[in-house]
Design an enzyme around this catalytic site. Structure first.
Site, PDB file in Angstrom:
ATOM      1  N   LYS A   1      11.168  -9.058  -5.724  1.00 19.54           N
ATOM      2  CA  LYS A   1      10.371  -9.110  -6.949  1.00 19.54           C
ATOM      3  C   LYS A   1      11.079  -8.498  -8.162  1.00 19.54           C
ATOM      4  CE  LYS A   1       5.713  -9.258  -4.968  1.00 19.54           C
ATOM      5  NZ  LYS A   1       4.355  -8.660  -5.016  1.00 19.54           N
TER       6      LYS A   1
ATOM      7  N   ASP B   1       0.282 -10.573  -9.941  1.00 20.45           N
ATOM      8  CA  ASP B   1      -0.316  -9.520  -9.104  1.00 20.45           C
ATOM      9  C   ASP B   1      -1.347  -8.705  -9.879  1.00 20.45           C
ATOM     10  OD1 ASP B   1       0.960 -10.024  -6.692  1.00 20.45           O
ATOM     11  OD2 ASP B   1       2.668  -8.743  -7.146  1.00 20.45           O
TER      12      ASP B   1
END
Length: 286
Positions: free
Chosen positions: A70, A106
């Protein structure tokens, strides 16, 4: 015959629920497309090799990015959305014309099940965030933006402090050793009726194959909301302990489905059919 596809990349990847979620929505909407899982090994060389190949495939529309890529993916992209830039992590890459653009869904996915709570006015908001990994970055950023005082607990308190200094430099936030929450406390909490208190497991502790999360619920004020991002098992010991003393609980599928819905619309151009969430949850928990 070819058709558009997106995929999730990471290492490991076989356990990912993302293909089930996205293919369920594609089926409900009758979209002739596919969502896959693709192993991109931990080494940076594997990640660097992935995008030149994927972006030359005319059917590839983008990918979700999971551990451990990420943050490593960011220098490989043409543009990064401001929210993802502020979080310092990308979990969604979309091909937009000739550019690869990085997003972070997220934060939105985490906040979705809290929307009714956040719409209320509170005298005080506090969140105890357990963990200092990639998911914690999005959660810290999201909650700081909604007026929470944050207590971030990690096995390395210095890392917790560094995260707060980077992501939430304004406000009187606190970093603490995760072990602090393992033992009971007799702290006399005040009347929390006009407050919003969250306790969030943002770590992999309690996940299948991982050590348990040691958290004593005497550290949570009355009326707290317990939120665990772990999805396997779905009903963790952390959530069970919270429920046993009357706290409301939110499980990891809530964030997983919420963040996937934001990515789905970017990949396939239509909102996810969220009126089928109950059916999707049933499939995911079989």
């Amino acid at each position: 015959m070819t058709r558009p596809y997106a995929e999730v990349i990471g290492d490991p990847i076989a356990q990912s629920k993302s293909p089930t979620i996205h293919n369920f929505w594609l089926g409900k909407l009758g979209i002739d497309a596919e969502y896959r899982a693709f192993l991109v090994e931990k080494q940076m060389e594997a990640l660097e090799a992935y995008f030149p190949l994927a972006s030359t495939d005319g059917d590839w529309v983008g990918c979700n990015v999971t551990m451990p890529h990420k943050q490593a993916v960011m220098p490989l992209l043409d543009r990064i959305d401001p929210l993802a830039q502020s979080i310092g992590a990308v979990n969604t890459v979309v091909r937009e014309g000739l550019k690869l653009v990085g997003y972070n869904t997220d934060a939105a996915g985490f906040l979705e099940p809290l929307s009714a709570d956040l719409a209320q006015t509170h005298y005080f908001r506090m969140a105890r965030i357990l963990g200092t990994g990639g998911a914690a970055r999005a959660i810290i950023t999201a909650l700081a933006g909604h007026g929470f005082t944050l207590v971030v607990a990690g096995r390395d308190p210095a890392k917790a402090r560094a995260l707060l200094d980077e992501l939430a430099p304004k406000g009187e936030h606190h970093a603490i050793d995760l072990a602090h929450f393992a033992d009971p406390t007799d702290f006399p909490f005040d009347d929390r009726e006009a407050c919003c208190d969250l306790v969030i497991n943002a770590s992999s502790l309690g996940m299948q194959g991982q050590p348990p999360l040691a958290f004593d619920w005497s550290h949570a004020p009355p009326g707290s909301i317990a939120y665990d991002i772990v999805t396997a098992p779905l009903d963790t010991a952390f959530l069970q302990g919270a429920r046993a003393i009357g706290h409301r609980t939110i499980d990891g599928l809530s964030m997983l489905i919420g963040q996937a819905a934001v990515a789905f619309e970017r990949f396939f151009g239509q909102p996810a059919p969220r009126d089928h969430d109950a059916e999707l949850r049933e499939i995911l928990t079989r």
